[in-house]
Structures are given as C-alpha cells and as structure tokens.
Write a protein that holds these residues in place. Structure first.
Motif, PDB file in Angstrom:
ATOM      1  N   PRO A   9      -2.543  -0.265   4.558  1.00  0.00           N
ATOM      2  CA  PRO A   9      -3.043   0.300   3.305  1.00  0.00           C
ATOM      3  C   PRO A   9      -4.335  -0.382   2.852  1.00  0.00           C
ATOM      4  N   THR A  10      -4.472  -1.655   3.170  1.00  0.00           N
ATOM      5  CA  THR A  10      -5.692  -2.381   2.782  1.00  0.00           C
ATOM      6  C   THR A  10      -6.903  -1.812   3.505  1.00  0.00           C
ATOM      7  N   VAL A  11      -6.812  -1.674   4.815  1.00  0.00           N
ATOM      8  CA  VAL A  11      -7.940  -1.156   5.590  1.00  0.00           C
ATOM      9  C   VAL A  11      -8.220   0.295   5.212  1.00  0.00           C
ATOM     10  N   THR A  12      -7.179   1.059   5.000  1.00  0.00           N
ATOM     11  CA  THR A  12      -7.355   2.458   4.613  1.00  0.00           C
ATOM     12  C   THR A  12      -8.060   2.562   3.264  1.00  0.00           C
ATOM     13  N   LEU A  13      -7.622   1.764   2.299  1.00  0.00           N
ATOM     14  CA  LEU A  13      -8.252   1.792   0.978  1.00  0.00           C
ATOM     15  C   LEU A  13      -9.714   1.361   1.056  1.00  0.00           C
ATOM     16  N   PRO A 121      -5.471  14.793  -4.129  1.00  0.00           N
ATOM     17  CA  PRO A 121      -4.701  14.835  -5.380  1.00  0.00           C
ATOM     18  C   PRO A 121      -3.586  13.784  -5.443  1.00  0.00           C
ATOM     19  N   GLU A 122      -2.898  13.540  -4.343  1.00  0.00           N
ATOM     20  CA  GLU A 122      -1.811  12.554  -4.365  1.00  0.00           C
ATOM     21  C   GLU A 122      -2.354  11.149  -4.561  1.00  0.00           C
ATOM     22  N   LEU A 123      -3.449  10.843  -3.899  1.00  0.00           N
ATOM     23  CA  LEU A 123      -4.062   9.527  -4.044  1.00  0.00           C
ATOM     24  C   LEU A 123      -4.608   9.342  -5.463  1.00  0.00           C
ATOM     25  N   THR A 124      -5.164  10.403  -6.028  1.00  0.00           N
ATOM     26  CA  THR A 124      -5.657  10.341  -7.404  1.00  0.00           C
ATOM     27  C   THR A 124      -4.528   9.980  -8.351  1.00  0.00           C
ATOM     28  N   GLU A 125      -3.405  10.635  -8.208  1.00  0.00           N
ATOM     29  CA  GLU A 125      -2.269  10.343  -9.095  1.00  0.00           C
ATOM     30  C   GLU A 125      -1.710   8.945  -8.848  1.00  0.00           C
ATOM     31  N   ALA A 126      -1.678   8.511  -7.596  1.00  0.00           N
ATOM     32  CA  ALA A 126      -1.215   7.150  -7.294  1.00  0.00           C
ATOM     33  C   ALA A 126      -2.150   6.109  -7.913  1.00  0.00           C
TER      34      ALA A 126
END
Length: 139
Positions: A9-13, A121-126
């Motif tokens: 998740p770190t590299v992806t972010l 949209p899912e990432l925005t809400e997260a």
C-alpha cells in the motif's frame, strides 16, 4: 518467470501520489505557481501574521528559504510584510492579489479533485474517511 512483488500500500500510494502531483504541478504552472509556492501562500493565508520560523517549520524548509520565497511574494504583490525591517518580527499577510491567485489555484484543485473522484471513487472515500479519523484524533 519471476513473481511480481507483493502488494505494497505504501508503494501504491506513492505511485498514485506522483501521478496526481504531476497533474497538480502542470495545473499550477500557468498561474506561475509551484506546489511549494502554493503551500507557502496557503500557510500565510491560513495564519495571518505567521512568523518566518513557523512558516519554514510548516513547509519543511529552512528559514532562509522562507525569507527568499516571501521576498519574491512581496515583490510580486502577493504578500504584505508590514514590519519588514531588521530586528522586528514580521507580520506576513496575503494581499488581495494573493487571494485572487489562490482562488484560481483552488479551481485547479477542484478540477483535479473531480477527476480523481471520478476515476477512483473508492479511494476517494477511503481517503475522506482516513482524514476524518486523523482530524478527530488531533482535535
């Protein structure tokens, strides 16, 4: 054949961040702003009378770099330093011209926010939920 690396998740972010930072940089460029300048102006607007030391701390730059940036803002008419003389504490404030520039930058941010929300949209809400938790913990 080698295996793909495990999901991080770190590299992806960081990857997603770089893509959108580049879009933000491109959007600010016609306004004569960089991400750093936008942040500095935002801090000055958000905290009228902010000191150079506090501005540098919040922006994670040196006090000398803050002085250099603010001098350019003053010269451009974006910031007023009403006590700009040796030995006196500065009183930095955004000018009407600075407010206008930040309003145009806000349009860039709003456009990018809309694009991001439409694509993710899912990432925005997260991200929204995470910000609420962070703000609740510090409030």
């Amino acid at each position: 054949m080698s295996q793909p690396p495990p999901f991080s998740p770190t590299v992806t972010l960081l990857t997603v961040s770089r893509v959108w930072e580049a879009a933000f940089t491109d959007g600010l460029k016609p306004l004569g702003l960089t991400t750093r300048k936008y942040g500095l102006l935002g801090h000055i607007r958000g905290t009228p009378g902010i000191s150079f030391s506090e501005l540098a701390r919040r922006s994670r730059i040196t006090v000398q770099s803050a002085h250099t940036a603010v001098a350019a803002f003053v010269e451009s008419g974006l910031v007023d330093d009403s006590t700009a003389h040796a030995g006196a504490a500065s009183t930095l404030r955004i000018t009407a011209e600075g407010e206008s520039l930040l309003a145009r930058a806000a349009e860039v941010v709003a456009r990018l926010d809309d694009e991001f929300a439409a694509q993710h949209p899912e990432l925005t809400e997260a991200l929204r939920a995470h910000m609420v938790r962070v703000m609740s913990a510090t409030g």
